[in-house]
Design a protein around this motif. Structure first.
Motif, PDB file in Angstrom:
ATOM      1  N   LYS A 117       0.841  -1.218   0.000  1.00 25.74           N
ATOM      2  CA  LYS A 117       0.000   0.000   0.000  1.00 25.74           C
ATOM      3  C   LYS A 117       0.868   1.257   0.000  1.00 25.74           C
ATOM      4  CE  LYS A 117      -4.607  -0.566   0.618  1.00 25.74           C
ATOM      5  NZ  LYS A 117      -4.977  -1.805   1.341  1.00 25.74           N
ATOM      6  N   GLN A 118       1.953   1.203   0.784  1.00 27.88           N
ATOM      7  CA  GLN A 118       2.826   2.373   0.873  1.00 27.88           C
ATOM      8  C   GLN A 118       3.464   2.671  -0.483  1.00 27.88           C
ATOM      9  OE1 GLN A 118       5.557   2.604   4.220  1.00 27.88           O
ATOM     10  NE2 GLN A 118       4.291   1.234   5.409  1.00 27.88           N
ATOM     11  N   LYS A 119       3.928   1.607  -1.139  1.00 27.32           N
ATOM     12  CA  LYS A 119       4.590   1.802  -2.428  1.00 27.32           C
ATOM     13  C   LYS A 119       3.620   2.408  -3.448  1.00 27.32           C
ATOM     14  CE  LYS A 119       7.560  -0.295  -5.842  1.00 27.32           C
ATOM     15  NZ  LYS A 119       8.327  -1.461  -6.273  1.00 27.32           N
ATOM     16  N   GLU A 120       2.393   1.899  -3.445  1.00 24.37           N
ATOM     17  CA  GLU A 120       1.345   2.420  -4.329  1.00 24.37           C
ATOM     18  C   GLU A 120       1.189   3.932  -4.137  1.00 24.37           C
ATOM     19  OE1 GLU A 120      -2.979   1.057  -3.928  1.00 24.37           O
ATOM     20  OE2 GLU A 120      -1.841  -0.781  -4.359  1.00 24.37           O
ATOM     21  N   ARG A 121       1.157   4.321  -2.862  1.00 23.96           N
ATOM     22  CA  ARG A 121       0.963   5.725  -2.517  1.00 23.96           C
ATOM     23  C   ARG A 121       2.168   6.577  -2.973  1.00 23.96           C
ATOM     24  NH1 ARG A 121      -0.208  10.103  -2.571  1.00 23.96           N
ATOM     25  NH2 ARG A 121      -0.448  11.594  -0.896  1.00 23.96           N
ATOM     26  N   TYR A 122       3.384   6.043  -2.785  1.00 24.71           N
ATOM     27  CA  TYR A 122       4.567   6.819  -3.174  1.00 24.71           C
ATOM     28  C   TYR A 122       4.586   7.083  -4.674  1.00 24.71           C
ATOM     29  CZ  TYR A 122       6.293   5.609   1.460  1.00 24.71           C
ATOM     30  OH  TYR A 122       6.419   5.457   2.816  1.00 24.71           O
ATOM     31  N   LEU A 123       4.069   6.121  -5.428  1.00 24.73           N
ATOM     32  CA  LEU A 123       4.080   6.290  -6.877  1.00 24.73           C
ATOM     33  C   LEU A 123       3.117   7.386  -7.322  1.00 24.73           C
ATOM     34  CD1 LEU A 123       4.444   2.562  -7.917  1.00 24.73           C
ATOM     35  CD2 LEU A 123       6.051   4.412  -8.424  1.00 24.73           C
ATOM     36  N   GLN A 124       2.169   7.746  -6.436  1.00 25.09           N
ATOM     37  CA  GLN A 124       1.248   8.843  -6.775  1.00 25.09           C
ATOM     38  C   GLN A 124       1.815  10.217  -6.424  1.00 25.09           C
ATOM     39  OE1 GLN A 124      -2.136   7.828  -4.427  1.00 25.09           O
ATOM     40  NE2 GLN A 124      -2.593   5.974  -5.590  1.00 25.09           N
TER      41      GLN A 124
ATOM     42  N   GLU B 184      12.350   8.993  -8.245  1.00 25.35           N
ATOM     43  CA  GLU B 184      13.253   9.705  -9.153  1.00 25.35           C
ATOM     44  C   GLU B 184      14.270  10.499  -8.343  1.00 25.35           C
ATOM     45  OE1 GLU B 184      11.898  11.331 -12.840  1.00 25.35           O
ATOM     46  OE2 GLU B 184       9.816  11.019 -12.225  1.00 25.35           O
ATOM     47  N   PRO B 185      15.545  10.418  -8.739  1.00 20.03           N
ATOM     48  CA  PRO B 185      16.597  11.056  -7.916  1.00 20.03           C
ATOM     49  C   PRO B 185      16.697  12.559  -8.159  1.00 20.03           C
ATOM     50  CG  PRO B 185      17.581   9.954  -9.793  1.00 20.03           C
ATOM     51  CD  PRO B 185      16.104   9.728  -9.902  1.00 20.03           C
ATOM     52  N   VAL B 186      15.607  13.277  -7.886  1.00 21.16           N
ATOM     53  CA  VAL B 186      15.554  14.714  -8.167  1.00 21.16           C
ATOM     54  C   VAL B 186      16.586  15.481  -7.345  1.00 21.16           C
ATOM     55  CG1 VAL B 186      14.067  16.750  -8.206  1.00 21.16           C
ATOM     56  CG2 VAL B 186      13.087  14.480  -8.656  1.00 21.16           C
ATOM     57  N   LEU B 187      16.567  15.244  -6.051  1.00 16.87           N
ATOM     58  CA  LEU B 187      17.494  15.950  -5.164  1.00 16.87           C
ATOM     59  C   LEU B 187      18.941  15.553  -5.458  1.00 16.87           C
ATOM     60  CD1 LEU B 187      18.085  17.769  -2.718  1.00 16.87           C
ATOM     61  CD2 LEU B 187      17.565  15.820  -1.235  1.00 16.87           C
ATOM     62  N   ALA B 188      19.165  14.256  -5.672  1.00 18.48           N
ATOM     63  CA  ALA B 188      20.520  13.769  -5.965  1.00 18.48           C
ATOM     64  C   ALA B 188      21.079  14.449  -7.219  1.00 18.48           C
ATOM     65  CB  ALA B 188      20.509  12.255  -6.129  1.00 18.48           C
ATOM     66  N   ASP B 189      20.236  14.617  -8.230  1.00 20.51           N
ATOM     67  CA  ASP B 189      20.690  15.280  -9.461  1.00 20.51           C
ATOM     68  C   ASP B 189      21.089  16.733  -9.193  1.00 20.51           C
ATOM     69  OD1 ASP B 189      20.301  12.974 -10.844  1.00 20.51           O
ATOM     70  OD2 ASP B 189      18.438  13.596 -11.837  1.00 20.51           O
ATOM     71  N   LEU B 190      20.276  17.422  -8.398  1.00 17.86           N
ATOM     72  CA  LEU B 190      20.592  18.826  -8.071  1.00 17.86           C
ATOM     73  C   LEU B 190      21.927  18.914  -7.324  1.00 17.86           C
ATOM     74  CD1 LEU B 190      17.088  20.103  -6.848  1.00 17.86           C
ATOM     75  CD2 LEU B 190      18.225  20.673  -9.010  1.00 17.86           C
ATOM     76  N   LEU B 191      22.151  17.963  -6.416  1.00 16.65           N
ATOM     77  CA  LEU B 191      23.384  17.970  -5.620  1.00 16.65           C
ATOM     78  C   LEU B 191      24.604  17.618  -6.485  1.00 16.65           C
ATOM     79  CD1 LEU B 191      21.963  16.179  -2.474  1.00 16.65           C
ATOM     80  CD2 LEU B 191      22.806  18.534  -2.533  1.00 16.65           C
ATOM     81  N   THR B 192      24.424  16.644  -7.382  1.00 15.77           N
ATOM     82  CA  THR B 192      25.515  16.241  -8.271  1.00 15.77           C
ATOM     83  C   THR B 192      25.955  17.424  -9.133  1.00 15.77           C
ATOM     84  OG1 THR B 192      24.623  14.008  -8.293  1.00 15.77           O
ATOM     85  CG2 THR B 192      26.218  14.534 -10.014  1.00 15.77           C
TER      86      THR B 192
END
Ligand SMILES: [Zn+2]
Length: 220
Positions: A47-54, A94-102
């Protein structure tokens, strides 16, 4: 964790917290102000994974990028220099924050229980570990943060983003942040200060009612 167990952060005895018009029940610690949903109401991992994908955590969402830019400006840049090693723990789909930091020159590893379950970080050391929108999903923050604090270099830092709860049962009952079914545990600055102390760290910064930074002062 049964009803009789004390607060895992400060070991005080919990008080029941039952928001009206909600069948879910919480426990609240009168000492460190941590609030946690009763285990019976914690959703399954599926259930948690389902929610994260939204969640709208994509790079195309400008509000999301802006939030991370502010987090980096306030909770990363002042504490670790470019080129240093960062772990983004709970990076999401998606590694949004990681991309900004890189892009800023940091060396970034990512981990996510659902989307990047690579446990390589357990053998690495970091100058900074980031948990954005992670703590509110943890049933026992001490267990997770203890493992992470052991991955810090001397003087290493943990930077956190989670919306602090209003510390008022009436306001808590109406609080939008707890309506997300995957949000199961809630903090104030006092809670984070207590957690830092348990880990042998110091709370060195807080801001915007959702950000905090703790630093390892002890040499390990
Ligand atoms: Zn407590």
């Amino acid at each position: 964790m049964g009803q009789a167990n004390p607060c895992p952060i400060c070991h005080a005895r919990f008080l029941p917290l039952n928001p009206p018009a909600d069948e879910r029940a919480y426990r609240s610690c009168p000492n460190c102000q941590w609030i946690v949903l009763d285990k019976a109401w914690v959703p399954s991992l599926e259930k948690q994974k389902e929610r994260y994908l939204q969640h709208e955590n994509s790079p195309e969402n400008p509000g999301y990028i802006e939030m991370f830019e502010e987090f980096i400006r306030v909770c990363v840049d002042p504490f670790v220099a470019g080129g240093k090693r960062i772990l983004d723990y709970g990076c999401g789909p998606e590694p949004v924050l990681a991309d900004l930091l890189t892009k800023r020159g940091y060396a970034v590893d990512t981990y996510d229980l659902f989307f990047k379950p690579d446990e390589n970080y357990k053998t690495q050391k970091y100058n900074l570990i980031i948990l954005t929108e992670v703590l509110e999903h943890l049933e026992n923050p001490i267990t997770v943060l203890r493992v992470l604090s052991e991955r810090l270099e001397p003087q290493g830092v943990i930077s956190i983003m989670t919306l602090f709860h209003p510390n008022d049962s009436e306001k808590f009952s109406k609080w939008w942040y707890r309506r997300d079914i995957t949000h199961i545990s809630f903090y104030t600055l006092m809670t984070l200060r207590e957690i830092a102390q348990v880990l042998g760290m110091d709370l060195i910064f807080s801001g915007s009612e959702r950000m905090a930074v703790m630093r390892l002062e002890r040499l390990k």
